[in-house]
Enzyme design. Sequence first.
Site, short mmCIF file in Angstrom:
data_model
loop_
_atom_site.label_atom_id
_atom_site.label_comp_id
_atom_site.label_asym_id
_atom_site.label_seq_id
_atom_site.Cartn_x
_atom_site.Cartn_y
_atom_site.Cartn_z
N HIS A 101 0.81 -1.21 0.00
CA HIS A 101 0.00 0.00 0.00
C HIS A 101 0.85 1.26 0.00
O HIS A 101 0.35 2.34 -0.29
CB HIS A 101 -0.96 -0.01 1.19
CG HIS A 101 -2.13 -0.91 0.97
ND1 HIS A 101 -3.37 -0.69 1.53
CD2 HIS A 101 -2.26 -2.05 0.25
CE1 HIS A 101 -4.20 -1.65 1.16
NE2 HIS A 101 -3.54 -2.49 0.38
N HIS A 121 -2.17 -12.07 -2.64
CA HIS A 121 -3.21 -12.77 -1.90
C HIS A 121 -2.86 -14.22 -1.62
O HIS A 121 -3.69 -14.97 -1.12
CB HIS A 121 -4.54 -12.67 -2.66
CG HIS A 121 -5.06 -11.28 -2.75
ND1 HIS A 121 -6.14 -10.93 -3.56
CD2 HIS A 121 -4.66 -10.13 -2.16
CE1 HIS A 121 -6.36 -9.63 -3.44
NE2 HIS A 121 -5.47 -9.12 -2.60
#
EC number: 1.11.1.21
Length: 724
Positions: A97, A266
């Site tokens: 992020h 993920h």
Amino acid sequence: MADQQKAGGCPVMHGAMTQVGESNLDMWPNALNLDILHQHDRKPDPMGEGFNYREEVKKLDLDAVKQDLHQLMTDSQAWWPADWGHYGGLMIRMAWHAAGTYRVADGRGGGGTGNQRFAPINSWPDNVNLDKARRLLWPIKKKYGNRLSWADLIILAGNVAYESMGLKTFGFSLGREDIWHPEKDIYWGSEKEWLAPSDSEDSRYGEDRASLENPLAAVMMGLIYVNPEGVDGNPDPLRTAEDVRITFERMAMNDEETVALTAGGHTVGKCHGNGDVENLGPDPESADVEEQGLGWNNKVTRGVGRDTVSSGIEGAWTTYPTRWDNGYFHLLLNYEWELTKSPAGAWQWEPVDIKEEDKPVDVEDPSIRLNPIMTDADMAMKMDPAYRKISERFYNDPAYFDEVFARAWFKLTHRDLGPRTRYIGPEAPQEDLIWQDPVPAGRTDYDVEALKAKIADSGLSIGEMVSTAWDSARTFRGSDNRGGANGARIRLAPQKDWEGNEPERLSKVLGVLEGIAADAGASLADTIVLAGNVGIEQAARAAGHDITVPFAPGRGDASQEMTDVDSFQYLEPLADGYRNWVKKEYAVQPEEMMLDRTQLMGLTAPEMTVLVGGMRVLGTNHGGTKHGVLTDREGQLTNDFFVNLTDMAYTWKPVGSNRYEIRQRSSDAVKWTATRVDLVFGSNSILRSYAEVYAQDDNREKFVHDFVAAWTKVMNADRFDLVA
């Protein structure tokens, strides 16, 4: 008098504004925000003038830092327990992020500054609980101190997290220098609220998803990428696939890199939504002082471990969330998935009739198995035909997936660091990658004075030489360290055909300079810059100033094969206030576009001012127009632009869109023409103060010296070989 203060009264006599209130830009919203040119100077920097991080970090024991990070990954803390006893997923999300705010359109964002510590990013809804990740890292930052920036540590923590879970990473470079306050130049969107839907007021969208406002990449204010629940929170994997593709393209990623990054991100970790979002406290910037910069604290329920709430989606993507493997594709492709809602009420996908052994265990109790989940973006990797094909290849060739992901992760986390010459540390890869805009080393052993003499005798005009050098160098972006004169890419596609570079004039000048460079054994890149210097020296002498423009040889010439044409398209100037040119009319004014270009080039407002004034009198206007050429001595490096702009003997009359006539008050006769970019240096109170300095009788020599200094700064902006 102190004891006579009224209760609730302010004891400070308002000598200074210590809180955010009505600023000049609030009162005059159309004023130029020159603050973007003066951020990150030494005043808010606690390190002092003599500190050079890129030199200090070379003393860092990287192996020792990595050993400490490996230990941290499995050292679960009671105040914020690690999922399955491993902080890897949290650290990867933090690094992702940070780096994922990068957008290729203007090069802004990314993980290169440590800006995740500051608002607004530290309080974005997509970054819930990443404040905990940084607090977990604080003992390591404290230990290594000035030799390790937050920016480097945040990205390194993500890299080590992957390594600790079994991925062979592509490499890592140090060298990211921290900032000390939020950036003022980055446009995150015009929405007035977090997660505003695309049909809201001030939306970043037009008629369709492809109309996402430039230079933005994220689909909503406060998100890093796309909405994991679907477009505007409405699940539809094929619509979400369109968002994913647009967003990742704007991050300079292709389809294969997009699937690799989605799946690789993920493969480990989980989403957190086992609770009520309403129980979360304010974000870090809004939290009370006793929270000490931590946000989203849950004081209603337990709020940690299995009861953590972050995104609102709940569950892991894979069977073994602390292990790098191919499990993501195994689950995604081999099971049917149905739409459900998390305990927090968020849309998510869960498998139908999943085998018990394919379920991940609970983060706290390994005897409990739970359904894995997929977001709408994950389902896009299965439902979109192009993404599906790539997913199947990765599933059938795990080694290929490992390699593609490792390279894509490296690109994601290093894109804004610039070319390989800026890399620092023992793990920096030596391979040249096309997205790094590689440039071969240039020669320094040629006779510079002889080359200057040949250029001076070439017959090229001052305007031709200066304009070509400027056009070559002005592409530099300090945001991601791309562009600039090194490489002489102005002679290659796509730059040679850009309207702003005047292809016909450019071809003529390059035709002359290429032969001169070859005869001298110099690179064309050096020769282009040196020709600009020659032009300036000639113009200065014509004005009575004997000055030598500094020059550092050593630029190389890149080849077309070293140049990613699609990626370089983003560097094309749509306007250049320095050469008084706008490609067409835009929603923003030309002076605002000049300000943006100035900030990307790393120039200050005084440097912008002196450069514009000098360029006007050198005959460098695009297309040879005379707008803003406020002199009768074109080709001489004089301060006439400022003298005449500030002279009250003239009036200024609009005569069309972005066109003005400067008339003599005494006769109303037209003396010159100008544009908004010219007149702003007389109308804006701050810029006028600089213009007045350069118009003064005693500052003619200062003007020349300041112009040369600013010019040299632009020419050398991408010479990373000259600095640490």
